[in-house]
Structure formats: C-alpha cells, structure tokens
Enzyme design. Structure first.
Site, PDB file in Angstrom:
ATOM      1  CD  GLU A 142      17.845  -0.635  13.339  1.00 19.32           C
ATOM      2  OE1 GLU A 142      18.626  -1.217  12.578  1.00 19.32           O
ATOM      3  OE2 GLU A 142      17.855  -0.810  14.572  1.00 19.32           O
ATOM      4  CG  ASP A 171      17.992  -3.041   9.746  1.00 19.15           C
ATOM      5  OD1 ASP A 171      17.112  -3.907   9.882  1.00 19.15           O
ATOM      6  OD2 ASP A 171      17.776  -1.938   9.249  1.00 19.15           O
ATOM      7  N   GLY A 250      26.210   0.336  33.961  1.00 20.19           N
ATOM      8  CA  GLY A 250      26.894  -0.724  34.712  1.00 20.19           C
ATOM      9  C   GLY A 250      27.033  -0.255  36.147  1.00 20.19           C
TER      10      GLY A 250
HETATM   11  N1  CAO Z   1      12.715 -12.239  -8.577  1.00 20.86           N
HETATM   12  C1  CAO Z   1      11.385 -12.202  -8.421  1.00 20.86           C
HETATM   13  N2  CAO Z   1      10.775 -11.866  -7.278  1.00 20.86           N
HETATM   14  C2  CAO Z   1      11.589 -11.528  -6.244  1.00 20.86           C
HETATM   15  C3  CAO Z   1      12.987 -11.553  -6.333  1.00 20.86           C
HETATM   16  C4  CAO Z   1      13.553 -11.923  -7.585  1.00 20.86           C
HETATM   17  N3  CAO Z   1      14.866 -11.960  -7.776  1.00 20.86           N
HETATM   18  N4  CAO Z   1      13.495 -11.167  -5.157  1.00 20.86           N
HETATM   19  C5  CAO Z   1      12.457 -10.910  -4.347  1.00 20.86           C
HETATM   20  N5  CAO Z   1      11.292 -11.122  -4.990  1.00 20.86           N
HETATM   21  C6  CAO Z   1       9.941 -10.960  -4.481  1.00 20.86           C
HETATM   22  C7  CAO Z   1       9.650 -11.742  -3.238  1.00 20.86           C
HETATM   23  O1  CAO Z   1       9.410 -13.086  -3.550  1.00 20.86           O
HETATM   24  C8  CAO Z   1       8.415 -11.040  -2.723  1.00 20.86           C
HETATM   25  O2  CAO Z   1       7.288 -11.463  -3.468  1.00 20.86           O
HETATM   26  P1  CAO Z   1       5.841 -11.820  -2.780  1.00 20.86           P
HETATM   27  O3  CAO Z   1       5.489 -10.619  -1.965  1.00 20.86           O
HETATM   28  O4  CAO Z   1       4.952 -12.025  -3.953  1.00 20.86           O
HETATM   29  O5  CAO Z   1       6.040 -13.007  -1.956  1.00 20.86           O
HETATM   30  C9  CAO Z   1       8.653  -9.593  -3.144  1.00 20.86           C
HETATM   31  O6  CAO Z   1       9.742  -9.629  -4.071  1.00 20.86           O
HETATM   32  C10 CAO Z   1       8.983  -8.593  -2.056  1.00 20.86           C
HETATM   33  O7  CAO Z   1       9.700  -9.158  -0.990  1.00 20.86           O
HETATM   34  P2  CAO Z   1       9.459  -8.647   0.498  1.00 20.86           P
HETATM   35  O8  CAO Z   1       8.048  -8.937   0.891  1.00 20.86           O
HETATM   36  O9  CAO Z   1      10.508  -9.207   1.374  1.00 20.86           O
HETATM   37  O10 CAO Z   1       9.722  -7.084   0.352  1.00 20.86           O
HETATM   38  P3  CAO Z   1       8.964  -5.860   1.008  1.00 20.86           P
HETATM   39  O11 CAO Z   1       9.621  -4.679   0.392  1.00 20.86           O
HETATM   40  O12 CAO Z   1       7.497  -5.913   0.894  1.00 20.86           O
HETATM   41  O13 CAO Z   1       9.346  -5.960   2.550  1.00 20.86           O
HETATM   42  C11 CAO Z   1      10.810  -6.067   4.454  1.00 20.86           C
HETATM   43  C12 CAO Z   1      10.617  -5.601   3.007  1.00 20.86           C
HETATM   44  C13 CAO Z   1      12.244  -5.762   4.856  1.00 20.86           C
HETATM   45  C14 CAO Z   1       9.842  -5.291   5.367  1.00 20.86           C
HETATM   46  C15 CAO Z   1      10.527  -7.572   4.543  1.00 20.86           C
HETATM   47  O14 CAO Z   1      11.319  -8.215   3.589  1.00 20.86           O
HETATM   48  C16 CAO Z   1      10.792  -8.175   5.905  1.00 20.86           C
HETATM   49  O15 CAO Z   1      10.020  -7.991   6.845  1.00 20.86           O
HETATM   50  N6  CAO Z   1      11.880  -8.934   6.013  1.00 20.86           N
HETATM   51  C17 CAO Z   1      12.227  -9.671   7.215  1.00 20.86           C
HETATM   52  C18 CAO Z   1      12.784  -8.782   8.262  1.00 20.86           C
HETATM   53  C19 CAO Z   1      13.976  -8.007   7.776  1.00 20.86           C
HETATM   54  O16 CAO Z   1      14.973  -8.538   7.351  1.00 20.86           O
HETATM   55  N7  CAO Z   1      13.893  -6.704   7.939  1.00 20.86           N
HETATM   56  C20 CAO Z   1      15.099  -5.894   7.857  1.00 20.86           C
HETATM   57  C21 CAO Z   1      15.200  -5.157   6.664  1.00 20.86           C
HETATM   58  S1  CAO Z   1      16.451  -3.989   6.931  1.00 20.86           S
HETATM   59  O17 CAO Z   1      15.653  -2.731   7.659  1.00 20.86           O
END
Ligand code: CAO
Length: 418
Positions: A142, A171, A250
C-alpha cells in the site's frame, strides 16, 4: 427485484492475497460471481494470521476482504496441484492474481499458457508498477504505491514530511480499478468470444485518484502559483506541487475547524467549505451578515489573503457548538460541511447499518463480525454479504465438481497436495 444476481454463473479463480486482489474479487462475489479463493495449504492467505484479535481464528484483515467466497487450499507447485489449477482454468471465466512479478511464470502459469488453456478466460493482474516502469520488478505494498503514485508528496502539511493516507489508495483502490477492467473485458468477450489480460499497476491507480495534483503541477508550471493553496498569496511556491494541509483542492476553499470539546476529543471538528455561490448565506449562518457586502470579504480573491483569519472567526462561532450541532445549523444554509467522524461513530451509525454500507455477518469460528458492505447500491437487488470461508473449507466440494473421485481426493490429502 431480480431473481438472481447479475454476475451469477461467472466463475472466478481468486488467486490473490493481502488486499489489492481480494478487494477486487470480493466485489465480484458480492454481485453474484462464484469466487473460488485458491490458497496455499500452509496457512493460506497471509492476512488470515496478520493482526489476529482472537488467537488461532482468521484475522479481521482476512475476513473483511474475503466475504462471499469459497476456499480451495492446494499446493500449485506440485504436478497434481498444477493439474487441478489447469482444470479450473479450463472451466472458469476469470482468474485474478496479485503475486510478486514473475511468480505466475515460475509456477508454470504464464498468461500465454493460460490463454492457450482457455482462450475465453479473462486474466486480471495487479502489480506495483506497469511493464514499462524501471521499477516493474519491485514487490509493492500500500504505502509504497502511495509514495510512487503522487499521493504521499501531496498529502500532509507543508512544514512536515510526505504523509500516507489512511484510505487504501494503493490496495483496495487498485482492486476496484481491476474490477472495472474485468467487467469491461467480460462485455468485450460478448463481441469477440475472446478473453484478454487486464493489468492494473498500483502506481497508476493511485495517480488516477491524484489527477487534480497533476492538474496543479501543470498550472504551477504555467503561472507560478496555486491560488487555492494556503501558500497563496503570503507564502512561496517552488516548481513542485506543495502539500496543502486540509485545503479544499478544488475551486472552493475549505478547512478542518475546531468545535466544542476539541481539547479532549480528537475528532471534535467539522470540515467547512466556503462555496463561492453560497457566500451570502454562509455569512448569515455564521452570524456575519456584513461580510456579504464588505469589499474585504465579498469575493474569493478578496478573502484569500486573510482566509485563515476568516476560518479563525468561524472557529470562534463554533466554540460553543458540538460538531453535530454545527452541521445542523449549517445544513439549513446549504453550507457544504460534515462532522469528522471517528471509526467508532461509523461502526455504530444506524443509517450506515440500515443502508447495508456497514454490516454484521456470521463466521464459523468468530461468531459475528462487522464489515463493510457494498457501497454501490442497485435498484433491482441488494447484495447479501456472507462471512469469509475457513482455509480449504470447500476443497473437497470443488474437487468433486472438477470430476475427481473419493479415492483421488483421499490421495491428494495424503500427499499434502490439498
Ligand atoms: N501453492 C504453492 N505456492 C504458492 C501458492 C499455492 N497455492 N500460492 C502462492 N504461492 C507461491 C508463489 O508462487 C510465490 O512463490 P515464488 O516466490 O517461489 O515464486 C510465493 O508463494 C509467494 O508469493 P509472493 O511473492 O507474491 O508473496 P510475497 O509475500 O513475497 O509478496 C507482495 C507479497 C504483496 C509484496 C507481492 O505479492 C506483490 O508485490 N504483489 C504485487 C503487488 C500487490 O498486489 N501488492 C498489494 C498487496 S496488498 O498490500
């Protein structure tokens, strides 16, 4: 009233987490789509465990973003789990994801592959930045989006640092944009028969809500000042849009003004707007009828150099009135204003309950909880909000729907695929 909801029959794979993606799919679920949340078997969506208020019970952060959905817990990194996903993709209309950049490709679920599996499927994707950005690889939450989308640099007071808004501009706002994109693609599919990829970057969605600040940047570059900002005419401008505190933004000046009890109550304030076309009545309302014709007060231009003295005089008028009493007086004179409401006041507001904007829903483990209902009202139906699912609550039900038999499902449990 409609017999079924408008999105009934639309199957959505909700491969999302945290807030941006879930906010989008929750909206689709409210309006009738069959939204299936696909989650990790180990803990599910991280928000189930973040900021828990009851030990070992899904946190409100999760329940407030995942109402009206079903939950399938599955390890999509196993061959069997991926096969389930592919079956789901073949029979669905929409897939929404908001993983970190590259995560879907790493899982073997690139857009090209998904499009090949089901050319009619619409793929909705949230990332922090769009593909052209130098920061396209970043993970984003966010406040990161608020910083990059222009909200932080323009929010707060001029003598303080950039400030984050409490509203989820990065978000939930991005999720709402994506929902509009998905619904547009669904209508487009009626013409073409084809699905498409719909992407929304959080930076772009924040900027879309900050468009008046981009307007101000252009005006500043042309004329060198911004007459509705507190800095005008007594302060100085640089070449970037400054933070304007609580200024109107505004063409109508406004400010947060103290009411009776502000010394003890942090929310004993109203927002007061000076509407140019309503100036004479505003003067009457605040007991200063002479200001309507006084050359020092009569026009917006004349008022601006001493606008804060004017606000100080209005605060004197407000000193013996609560925020509710003040608004009751001012509304009779059509002054655009509202009390500053605390979250407690909002939670217990009978009118917000009556309209379905704040609702109490049942949950299997926490009893009931308060959440936000649909802010969009329809004449033909009223969305019914139901509690969020437990992790994997519908796993077996969904696998049966996909054609797996009891033995196959048992094997998947034994092998920890589901
Ligand atoms: N089974 C197995 N693996 C799964 C899965 C499932 N059902 N669901 C998710 N995973 C895995 C993903 O494939 C990923 O694996 P790799 O890292 O090996 O590719 C892993 O879980 C983690 O996913 P992620 O990288 O999205 O999660 P994170 O916690 O590291 O990051 C976030 C979170 C929000 C920072 C990131 O997802 C992001 O930048 N998203 C895009 C922007 C966004 O939507 N942000 C808003 C979030 S709300 O504040």
């Amino acid at each position: 009233m409609m017999d079924s909801l408008p999105l009934t029959g639309i199957k959505v794979i909700d491969f999302t987490g945290v807030q941006a993606g879930p906010a989008c799919t929750q909206l689709l679920a409210w309006f009738g789509a069959d939204v299936l949340k696909v989650e990790r078997t180990t803990g599910g969506d991280v928000t189930r465990h973040q900021l828990q208020d009851i030990p070992d019970v899904d946190a409100l952060y999760f329940t407030m973003l995942n109402s009206n959905k079903r939950s399938l817990a599955i390890d999509t990194k196993t061959a069997a789990g991926l096969a389930v996903m592919e079956k789901l993709i073949r029979r669905s209309d929409v897939l929404v994801e908001n993983f970190a950049p590259g995560a879907m490709d790493r899982m073997g679920l690139s857009w090209e592959h998904i499009h090949e599996l089901n050319p009619r499927l619409i793929y909705g994707s949230v990332k922090g930045f769009n593909d052209e950005s130098a920061w396209a690889d970043l993970k984003v939450y966010e406040n990161v989006a608020q910083a990059a989308g222009g909200a932080a640099s323009t929010t707060g007071f001029w003598d303080g640092p950039p400030t984050i808004s409490a509203a989820a501009l990065g978000d939930s706002n991005t999720g709402m944009h994506l929902a509009i994109g998905i619904l547009t693609a669904l209508i487009g599919r009626e013409q073409t028969g084809r699905g498409q990829k719909v992407s929304v970057a959080m930076q772009d969605a924040v900027l879309n809500l900050c468009r008046v600040k981009l307007r101000d940047q252009e005006r500043l570059e042309r004329v060198g000042y911004l007459e509705e900002y507190p800095q005008y005419p007594n302060g100085t401008f640089t070449d970037v849009v400054p933070r304007g505190g609580n200024a109107g933004g505004g063409g109508q000046p406004g400010w947060i003004l103290k009411c009776k009890g502000w010394q003890d109550d942090p929310n004993a304030y109203i927002y007061f707007t000076i509407q140019e076309q309503n100036w004479a009545r505003t003067c009457e309302a605040i007991g200063k009828p002479e200001w309507a014709t006084d050359p020092a007060y009569r026009t917006a231009k004349a008022r601006q150099p001493h606008i804060f003295d004017i606000f100080a005089d209005i605060e004197e008028w407000l000193a013996d009135k609560t925020k509710y009493e003040a608004v009751d007086i001012l509304r009779a004179y059509e002054v655009p204003c509202a009390p500053v409401l605390s979250m407690k006041e909002i939670a217990y507001d009978p009118a917000l309950r009556e309209s379905g904007t704040v609702v109490e829903v049942a949950h299997k483990e926490r009893g009931t909880y308060l959440t936000v209902g649909s802010p969009i009202k329809f004449s033909d139906f009223k969305p019914t909000i139901t509690g969020a699912p437990l992790l994997g609550e519908h796993t077996d039900e969904v696998l049966l729907e996909l054609g797996y038999d009891g033995d196959e499902i048992a094997d998947m449990h034994a092998e920890k695929v589901v």
